[in-house]
Design an enzyme around this catalytic site. Structure first.
Site, PDB file in Angstrom:
ATOM      1  N   HIS A 166       9.393  22.837   0.148  1.00 41.33           N
ATOM      2  CA  HIS A 166       9.761  23.983  -0.685  1.00 41.33           C
ATOM      3  C   HIS A 166       8.491  24.588  -1.272  1.00 41.33           C
ATOM      4  O   HIS A 166       7.532  23.887  -1.582  1.00 41.33           O
ATOM      5  CB  HIS A 166      10.713  23.537  -1.799  1.00 41.33           C
ATOM      6  N   GLU A 179      11.906  31.136   2.994  1.00 42.42           N
ATOM      7  CA  GLU A 179      11.939  31.531   1.591  1.00 42.42           C
ATOM      8  C   GLU A 179      10.656  32.293   1.263  1.00 42.42           C
ATOM      9  O   GLU A 179       9.635  31.675   0.977  1.00 42.42           O
ATOM     10  CB  GLU A 179      12.112  30.311   0.680  1.00 42.42           C
TER      11      GLU A 179
END
Length: 245
Positions: free
Chosen positions: A92, A164
Site C-alpha cells: 500500500h 491506487e
C-alpha cells in the site's frame, strides 16, 4: 466475466464497539460484489468471529516478508493463516511512503502470503508529480514487474492487483474513469505478457477516493474489477452502496 470485488481498508481506525456495528451492518445486507474488509491486526479475531459463516471475507493490512524470528512488531503469514485470513494488502502506498517498502520487499511479502494460502492484494500507484511528468506507466510497470519476476504463473493466478494513484488517496480527488481504465488496461496487458489466462481472470481493483456517487461509473470500465475502499468502508451504508454499484 469477472465478478466485482470490493475490499474495505479500515487503515488505523476502529474500536470493538464500532467494528461490531459496522460488521453486523455489512453482513446483514446483500451485495452484488464479493465483499471483504482489511482490519487492523488487533481486530482480526473479532472479524473472524463476527464474519464466520457470512459471505464477507476479511484480511490484514500488511504481512511480514519473514517467516518467523526476532522481528519485533511484525506479523507472520503463518499467524494470519491460522485465523483463516483470506487477504493481505501488500505494498500500500502508505507502507511504501512511511515505511520505505521497496518493490522487492512487496514482492517478498506477496510470496510469503501465498505460501500460507493468503491472497495478496498487491498495490501499485504513482504520485501526482510522477503523473504530471508522464511517468505513470513507468512507475506502476516497475512496481508490477517486481511481482512478475518473483511469482510463478500459478502463484500469479492467486493474486489481486490494486491500482491506487497516490494523489487520489484521502484527498477527495479521484482519477477519472478514463484515466483509471487506461492504467488498469496497461496493468492487465503487462500480466498478459506473462500469461493470457491469468490476465483475463485477474481482479484489478481501483483505490482512490471511491465513493457511492462515483463507484458505478468507475466499475463500468472494462478493466476495473472493483475497488479498494478507504474512508467509505467505515460506514456500512456507503460500503454496501459501493458493493452494489
Amino acid at each position: 466475466m469477472r465478478q466485482k470485488l470490493v475490499i474495505g481498508n479500515w487503515k488505523m481506525h476502529g474500536s470493538l464497539a464500532a467494528n461490531a456495528a459496522l460488521l453486523e451492518g455489512i453482513k446483514a445486507a446483500p451485495a452484488r460484489a464479493r465483499l471483504a474488509v482489511c482490519a487492523p491486526f488487533p481486530y482480526l479475531a473479532q472479524c473472524q468471529a463476527l464474519l464466520n459463516g457470512s459471505q464477507v471475507a476479511w484480511g490484514a493490512q500488511d504481512v511480514s516478508a519473514e517467516a518467523r524470528g526476532a522481528f519485533t512488531g511484525e506479523v507472520a503469514a503463518s499467524m494470519l493463516g491460522e485465523f483463516g485470513c483470506t487477504y493481505a494488502l501488500v505494498g500500500h502506498s502508505e507502507r511504501r511512503t512511511y515505511h520505505g517498502e521497496s518493490d522487492a520487499v512487496v514482492a517478498a511479502k506477496a510470496l510469503r502470503a501465498l505460501e500460507f494460502g493468503i491472497i495478496p492484494v498487491i498495490c501499485v500507484g504513482e504520485t501526482l508529480a510522477q503523473r504530471e511528468a508522464g511517468e505513470t506507466e513507468v512507475v506502476v510497470g516497475r512496481q508490477l514487474q517486481a511481482a512478475l519476476d518473483a511469482l510463478s504463473v500459478e502463484q500469479l493466478g492467486r493474486v489481486v492487483l490494486a491500482y491506487e494513484p497516490v494523489w487520489a488517496i484521502g484527498t477527495g480527488k479521484t482519477a477519472s474513469s478514463e484515466q483509471a481504465q487506461a492504467v488498469h488496461a496497461f496493468l492487465r496487458a503487462e500480466v498478459r505478457e506473462r500469461d493470457a489466462g491469468v490476465a483475463d481472470r485477474m481482479a484489478i481493483l481501483y483505490g482512490g477516493s471511491v465513493k457511492p456517487d462515483n463507484a458505478a461509473e468507475l466499475f463500468s470500465m472494462s478493466d476495473i474489477d472493483g475497488g479498494l475502499i478507504g474512508g467509505a468502508s467505515l460506514k456500512s451504508e456507503d460500503f454496501l452502496a459501493i458493493g452494489n454499484a
